[in-house]
Design a protein around this motif. Structure first.
Motif, mmCIF file in Angstrom:
data_model
loop_
_atom_site.group_PDB
_atom_site.id
_atom_site.type_symbol
_atom_site.label_atom_id
_atom_site.label_comp_id
_atom_site.label_asym_id
_atom_site.label_seq_id
_atom_site.Cartn_x
_atom_site.Cartn_y
_atom_site.Cartn_z
ATOM 1 N N LEU A 153 47.201 -18.193 9.920
ATOM 2 C CA LEU A 153 46.211 -19.205 10.292
ATOM 3 C C LEU A 153 44.807 -18.740 9.942
ATOM 4 N N LEU A 154 44.466 -17.514 10.330
ATOM 5 C CA LEU A 154 43.133 -16.982 10.048
ATOM 6 C C LEU A 154 42.914 -16.785 8.555
ATOM 7 N N VAL A 155 43.887 -16.194 7.907
ATOM 8 C CA VAL A 155 43.709 -15.811 6.507
ATOM 9 C C VAL A 155 43.698 -17.020 5.579
ATOM 10 N N VAL A 156 44.646 -17.928 5.763
ATOM 11 C CA VAL A 156 44.744 -19.082 4.860
ATOM 12 C C VAL A 156 43.511 -19.975 4.983
ATOM 13 N N LEU A 157 43.052 -20.198 6.196
ATOM 14 C CA LEU A 157 41.858 -21.020 6.384
ATOM 15 C C LEU A 157 40.645 -20.403 5.685
ATOM 16 N N ALA A 158 40.489 -19.082 5.849
ATOM 17 C CA ALA A 158 39.351 -18.406 5.220
ATOM 18 C C ALA A 158 39.471 -18.418 3.701
ATOM 19 N N LYS A 159 40.660 -18.164 3.180
ATOM 20 C CA LYS A 159 40.853 -18.165 1.731
ATOM 21 C C LYS A 159 40.535 -19.541 1.136
ATOM 22 N N ALA A 160 41.013 -20.580 1.808
ATOM 23 C CA ALA A 160 40.766 -21.931 1.310
ATOM 24 C C ALA A 160 39.276 -22.276 1.377
ATOM 25 N N TRP A 161 38.595 -21.781 2.413
ATOM 26 C CA TRP A 161 37.179 -22.089 2.583
ATOM 27 C C TRP A 161 36.322 -21.401 1.523
ATOM 28 N N PHE A 162 36.546 -20.108 1.311
ATOM 29 C CA PHE A 162 35.698 -19.356 0.384
ATOM 30 C C PHE A 162 36.136 -19.525 -1.074
ATOM 31 N N ALA A 163 37.441 -19.691 -1.293
ATOM 32 C CA ALA A 163 37.979 -19.919 -2.644
ATOM 33 C C ALA A 163 37.400 -18.931 -3.654
ATOM 34 N N ARG A 164 37.443 -17.664 -3.313
ATOM 35 C CA ARG A 164 36.866 -16.647 -4.194
ATOM 36 C C ARG A 164 37.854 -16.215 -5.268
ATOM 37 N N PRO A 165 37.443 -16.198 -6.531
ATOM 38 C CA PRO A 165 38.338 -15.688 -7.584
ATOM 39 C C PRO A 165 38.625 -14.204 -7.393
ATOM 40 N N GLY A 166 39.728 -13.764 -7.957
ATOM 41 C CA GLY A 166 40.103 -12.368 -7.857
ATOM 42 C C GLY A 166 39.345 -11.483 -8.819
ATOM 43 N N PRO A 167 39.661 -10.198 -8.850
ATOM 44 C CA PRO A 167 38.937 -9.241 -9.698
ATOM 45 C C PRO A 167 38.948 -9.576 -11.183
ATOM 46 N N PHE A 168 39.965 -10.289 -11.659
ATOM 47 C CA PHE A 168 40.021 -10.594 -13.084
ATOM 48 C C PHE A 168 39.176 -11.809 -13.456
ATOM 49 N N GLY A 169 38.647 -12.511 -12.439
ATOM 50 C CA GLY A 169 37.693 -13.576 -12.698
ATOM 51 C C GLY A 169 38.269 -14.889 -13.164
ATOM 52 N N ALA A 170 39.572 -15.010 -13.233
ATOM 53 C CA ALA A 170 40.173 -16.273 -13.685
ATOM 54 C C ALA A 170 39.940 -17.354 -12.639
ATOM 55 N N PRO A 171 39.642 -18.580 -13.064
ATOM 56 C CA PRO A 171 39.454 -19.684 -12.117
ATOM 57 C C PRO A 171 40.717 -19.889 -11.267
ATOM 58 N N LEU A 172 40.527 -20.324 -10.046
ATOM 59 C CA LEU A 172 41.664 -20.555 -9.163
ATOM 60 C C LEU A 172 42.458 -21.764 -9.631
ATOM 61 N N ALA A 173 43.766 -21.618 -9.591
ATOM 62 C CA ALA A 173 44.635 -22.759 -9.881
ATOM 63 C C ALA A 173 44.646 -23.697 -8.682
ATOM 64 N N ALA A 174 45.168 -24.889 -8.882
ATOM 65 C CA ALA A 174 45.163 -25.892 -7.818
ATOM 66 C C ALA A 174 45.941 -25.439 -6.587
ATOM 67 N N ASP A 175 46.959 -24.590 -6.793
ATOM 68 C CA ASP A 175 47.791 -24.159 -5.670
ATOM 69 C C ASP A 175 47.380 -22.792 -5.120
ATOM 70 N N GLN A 176 46.229 -22.262 -5.536
ATOM 71 C CA GLN A 176 45.769 -20.963 -5.058
ATOM 72 C C GLN A 176 44.710 -21.137 -3.982
ATOM 73 N N TRP A 177 44.720 -20.201 -3.005
ATOM 74 C CA TRP A 177 43.779 -20.269 -1.895
ATOM 75 C C TRP A 177 42.531 -19.430 -2.129
ATOM 76 N N GLY A 178 42.597 -18.462 -2.986
ATOM 77 C CA GLY A 178 41.474 -17.553 -3.166
ATOM 78 C C GLY A 178 41.821 -16.162 -2.673
ATOM 79 N N TRP A 179 40.933 -15.228 -2.947
ATOM 80 C CA TRP A 179 41.202 -13.810 -2.660
ATOM 81 C C TRP A 179 40.497 -13.299 -1.412
ATOM 82 N N TYR A 180 39.574 -14.060 -0.866
ATOM 83 C CA TYR A 180 38.778 -13.569 0.267
ATOM 84 C C TYR A 180 39.159 -14.310 1.546
ATOM 85 N N PRO A 181 39.506 -13.569 2.605
ATOM 86 C CA PRO A 181 39.699 -12.119 2.693
ATOM 87 C C PRO A 181 41.093 -11.716 2.215
ATOM 88 N N SER A 182 41.345 -10.428 2.195
ATOM 89 C CA SER A 182 42.628 -9.918 1.728
ATOM 90 C C SER A 182 43.729 -10.192 2.756
#
Length: 205
Positions: free
Chosen positions: A93-122
């Motif tokens: 609950l905590l992690v998925v909400l935060a990932k969806a909110w920040f939608a931060r790309p990962g270290p390789f910098g590729a844009p997030l796909a439609a089904d990705q939540w983001g990398w922040y936080p881990s």
């Protein structure tokens, strides 16, 4: 710290330069050392933050703490098992909400796909910090001081190892990991203040 890091991630602030600097240093170190052992170790440590084995350890810790509390005839002896189960729902609950909110790309910098939540936080770091930390907190209330210290040390080392393994393996930015340590620490601090005093235990681990 959590608020500061989250703010910097949200506004793409200058603190993110630390992420890039650390990643550059880690990649150079990996190239210079060229150690298959270290690379495998980094991956293995990262995997310790997965749902398996972290969630089974959490549930087992809650069940064992409840059993020992029942043996000690403690009131609400069942509480550790309930806390462990609730924690398994709190983590995503905590992690998925935060990932969806920040939608931060990962270290390789590729844009997030439609089904990705983001990398922040881990997610792996948060899972390790909370699963192993809560298991240690619950069991610590049923054992003596020496065993309690060992439990806390083991939980801290596991959370630290998972975070470092993720950064070494280039799975996460450093601040993704730091944020999850802070988030997990905040939850653990709150839980430690809410849990009842430890019962008199019938034996020591």
């Amino acid at each position: 710290m959590l608020v500061l890091v989250s703010w910097q991630v949200a506004v793409d602030g200058p603190l993110l330069g630390l992420d890039r600097w650390v990643r550059h240093g880690v990649r150079e170190s990996r190239h210079e050392l060229h150690s298959t052992l270290l690379n495998h170790l980094g991956t293995a440590l990262s995997d310790l933050g997965g749902s398996v084995p972290a969630i089974p350890v959490l549930l087992a810790g809650g069940a064992l703490a409840a059993w020992r509390s029942r043996r000690a005839a403690a009131p609400r002896w069942w509480l550790p098992a309930v806390v462990a189960v609730l924690t398994t729902g709190l983590i995503p609950l905590l992690v998925v909400l935060a990932k969806a909110w920040f939608a931060r790309p990962g270290p390789f910098g590729a844009p997030l796909a439609a089904d990705q939540w983001g990398w922040y936080p881990s997610g792996h770091t948060a899972t390790a910090t909370l699963a192993y930390g809560v298991a240690a907190l619950l069991l610590a209330r049923t054992v003596g001081v020496p065993a309690r210290r060992r439990l806390y040390a083991a939980a801290a080392l596991l959370a630290l190892g998972v975070g470092l393994g993720l950064v070494w393996s280039d799975y996460h930015w450093l601040l993704d990991v730091v944020a999850s340590w802070c988030l997990g620490g905040l939850v653990l601090w709150t839980l430690a203040r809410r849990l009842p005093d430890r019962p008199q235990h019938p034996g020591r681990l």
